[in-house]
Design a protein around this motif. Structure first.
Motif, mmCIF file in Angstrom:
data_model
loop_
_atom_site.group_PDB
_atom_site.id
_atom_site.type_symbol
_atom_site.label_atom_id
_atom_site.label_comp_id
_atom_site.label_asym_id
_atom_site.label_seq_id
_atom_site.Cartn_x
_atom_site.Cartn_y
_atom_site.Cartn_z
ATOM 1 N N UNK A 1 -0.978 -2.789 -3.757
ATOM 2 C CA UNK A 1 -0.114 -1.932 -4.575
ATOM 3 C C UNK A 1 -0.694 -1.979 -5.984
ATOM 4 N N UNK A 2 -1.353 -0.914 -6.395
ATOM 5 C CA UNK A 2 -2.047 -0.904 -7.677
ATOM 6 C C UNK A 2 -1.074 -0.695 -8.833
ATOM 7 N N UNK A 3 -1.348 -1.353 -9.943
ATOM 8 C CA UNK A 3 -0.439 -1.322 -11.088
ATOM 9 C C UNK A 3 -0.726 -0.194 -12.068
ATOM 10 N N UNK A 4 -1.776 0.605 -11.806
ATOM 11 C CA UNK A 4 -2.096 1.729 -12.680
ATOM 12 C C UNK A 4 -2.592 2.906 -11.852
ATOM 13 N N UNK A 5 -2.327 4.121 -12.364
ATOM 14 C CA UNK A 5 -2.918 5.318 -11.765
ATOM 15 C C UNK A 5 -4.404 5.369 -12.116
ATOM 16 N N UNK A 6 -5.187 5.939 -11.228
ATOM 17 C CA UNK A 6 -6.595 6.162 -11.522
ATOM 18 C C UNK A 6 -7.137 7.207 -10.560
ATOM 19 N N UNK A 7 -8.264 7.797 -10.900
ATOM 20 C CA UNK A 7 -8.890 8.768 -10.000
ATOM 21 C C UNK A 7 -10.281 8.323 -9.549
ATOM 22 N N UNK A 8 -10.636 7.062 -9.865
ATOM 23 C CA UNK A 8 -11.912 6.526 -9.412
ATOM 24 C C UNK A 8 -11.817 5.019 -9.292
ATOM 25 N N UNK A 9 -12.343 4.479 -8.196
ATOM 26 C CA UNK A 9 -12.352 3.025 -8.015
ATOM 27 C C UNK A 9 -13.745 2.573 -7.596
ATOM 28 N N UNK A 10 -14.064 1.351 -7.964
ATOM 29 C CA UNK A 10 -15.276 0.683 -7.499
ATOM 30 C C UNK A 10 -14.856 -0.587 -6.767
ATOM 31 N N UNK A 11 -15.256 -0.693 -5.527
ATOM 32 C CA UNK A 11 -14.877 -1.834 -4.690
ATOM 33 C C UNK A 11 -16.103 -2.704 -4.466
ATOM 34 N N UNK A 12 -16.015 -3.960 -4.878
ATOM 35 C CA UNK A 12 -17.103 -4.924 -4.695
ATOM 36 C C UNK A 12 -16.654 -5.977 -3.703
ATOM 37 N N UNK A 13 -17.481 -6.237 -2.707
ATOM 38 C CA UNK A 13 -17.144 -7.240 -1.698
ATOM 39 C C UNK A 13 -18.336 -8.168 -1.479
ATOM 40 N N UNK A 14 -18.037 -9.391 -1.052
ATOM 41 C CA UNK A 14 -19.076 -10.339 -0.646
ATOM 42 C C UNK A 14 -18.833 -10.718 0.807
ATOM 43 N N UNK A 15 -19.835 -10.459 1.639
ATOM 44 C CA UNK A 15 -19.781 -10.789 3.062
ATOM 45 C C UNK A 15 -20.724 -11.952 3.298
ATOM 46 N N UNK A 16 -20.179 -13.091 3.721
ATOM 47 C CA UNK A 16 -20.984 -14.302 3.881
ATOM 48 C C UNK A 16 -21.777 -14.332 5.182
ATOM 49 N N UNK A 17 -21.204 -13.767 6.233
ATOM 50 C CA UNK A 17 -21.896 -13.823 7.515
ATOM 51 C C UNK A 17 -21.547 -12.586 8.321
ATOM 52 N N UNK A 18 -22.390 -12.305 9.316
ATOM 53 C CA UNK A 18 -22.247 -11.067 10.079
ATOM 54 C C UNK A 18 -22.727 -11.334 11.498
#
Length: 293
Positions: A116-133
């Protein structure tokens, strides 16, 4: 009118009134049970069971730029010390629920985090770290020297080798051809190996059969049972990410990934960050950071 009749009428009215109050009370309780006036966290954990752990009231809310870890309250670092991390207690379906000290493994085709985001926006950048696959062919590592195509062949060879170990020379030939290992040189090597073992009165082991495999990586994997494979190049064994219905991006190996996308995010509305995995594909998610830049 006798005394009994005089007292019965008021008593009857009193009982009717009490019954009406009880009925009204039960109707109110039933209504509140069907439409409880509770926080979204309470509803999703206790009523709809959409999240797998109690996040606390208000903790599905998210401030852009807040780094969260998919772990427990503490984590043992490389020095063996326990350190604390801000934990993402927003895991829905599709995640393992125990042993999450070095991240959380996905365990279904859809793995969901709720925001549940606390601000309106029209663009997001999502950064993730995947340790294993992990795929059906093995753990994915860049520069492993073993492609998934080769790993598929190896899987057939291992099945053949298992049959060879417990069978005769004739069984070895049948196993090699039945499992699709029609490569003549490999079949001949297995046959010669079986003949040599029989002549010397030796047991034909999986390790000795593995020496007939065409490369060092295949030999190693054949008897360890845990091979490392290159990332897929044909789009299979991958994971797609969606924010709501908006496609974010794809990954197919461990690492750090950043995805930027135009998306109309409305403050205080509930969103799903959904990871859609191919069949027999799982990943170990370590941390997530979402910014509005």
């Amino acid at each position: 009118m006798n005394n009994n009749t005089r007292f019965k009428k008021p008593l009857r009215r009193l009982l009717y009134g009490a019954s009406a109050v009880l009925i009204l009370f039960y109707l109110i309780v039933l209504y509140l049970g069907l439409k409880p006036d509770v926080g979204v966290e309470y509803e999703m954990y206790y009523i709809s069971h959409e999240i797998s752990e109690w996040p606390g009231y208000g903790n599905l809310s998210y401030d852009y730029g807040q780094v969260e870890y998919l772990t427990e309250n503490t984590y043992r670092n490389s020095d063996g010390k326990y350190v604390s991390h801000p934990v993402a207690r927003r895991r829905g379906d599709g995640w393992h629920t125990s042993g999450r000290f070095d991240g959380t493994w996905s365990n279904d085709e859809e793995s969901i985090l709720y925001y549940i985001f606390n601000e309106d926006t029209n663009k997001v950048t999502i950064s993730i770290t995947v340790k294993d696959y992990l795929t059906e062919y093995g753990f994915v590592r860049a520069n492993s020297g073993l492609t998934m195509k080769d790993a598929a062949v190896l899987s057939k060879q291992r099945k053949s080798a298992d049959k060879i170990v417990s069978g005769t020379i004739e069984t070895a030939i049948i196993a090699a051809t039945d499992e699709g290992n029609s490569h003549r040189s490999w079949v001949l090597k297995v046959i010669n190996l079986a003949k040599e073992a029989n002549a010397n009165g030796e047991e034909l082991t999986l390790l000795s059969v593995a020496s007939a495999f065409p490369s060092e990586s295949l030999r190693r994997a054949s008897y360890t049972g845990c091979e490392y494979v290159e990332p897929s190049t044909d789009g299979t064994c991958s994971v797609d990410i969606y924010l709501g219905e908006t496609y974010i991006g794809t990954f197919n190996q461990p690492g750090e990934f950043e995805f930027s996308v135009d998306a109309d995010i409305v403050k205080d509305e509930l969103y799903e960050l959904k990871f859609v995995s191919d069949e027999d594909t799982s990943f170990l998610l370590w941390k997530v950071n979402i910014t509005n830049q």
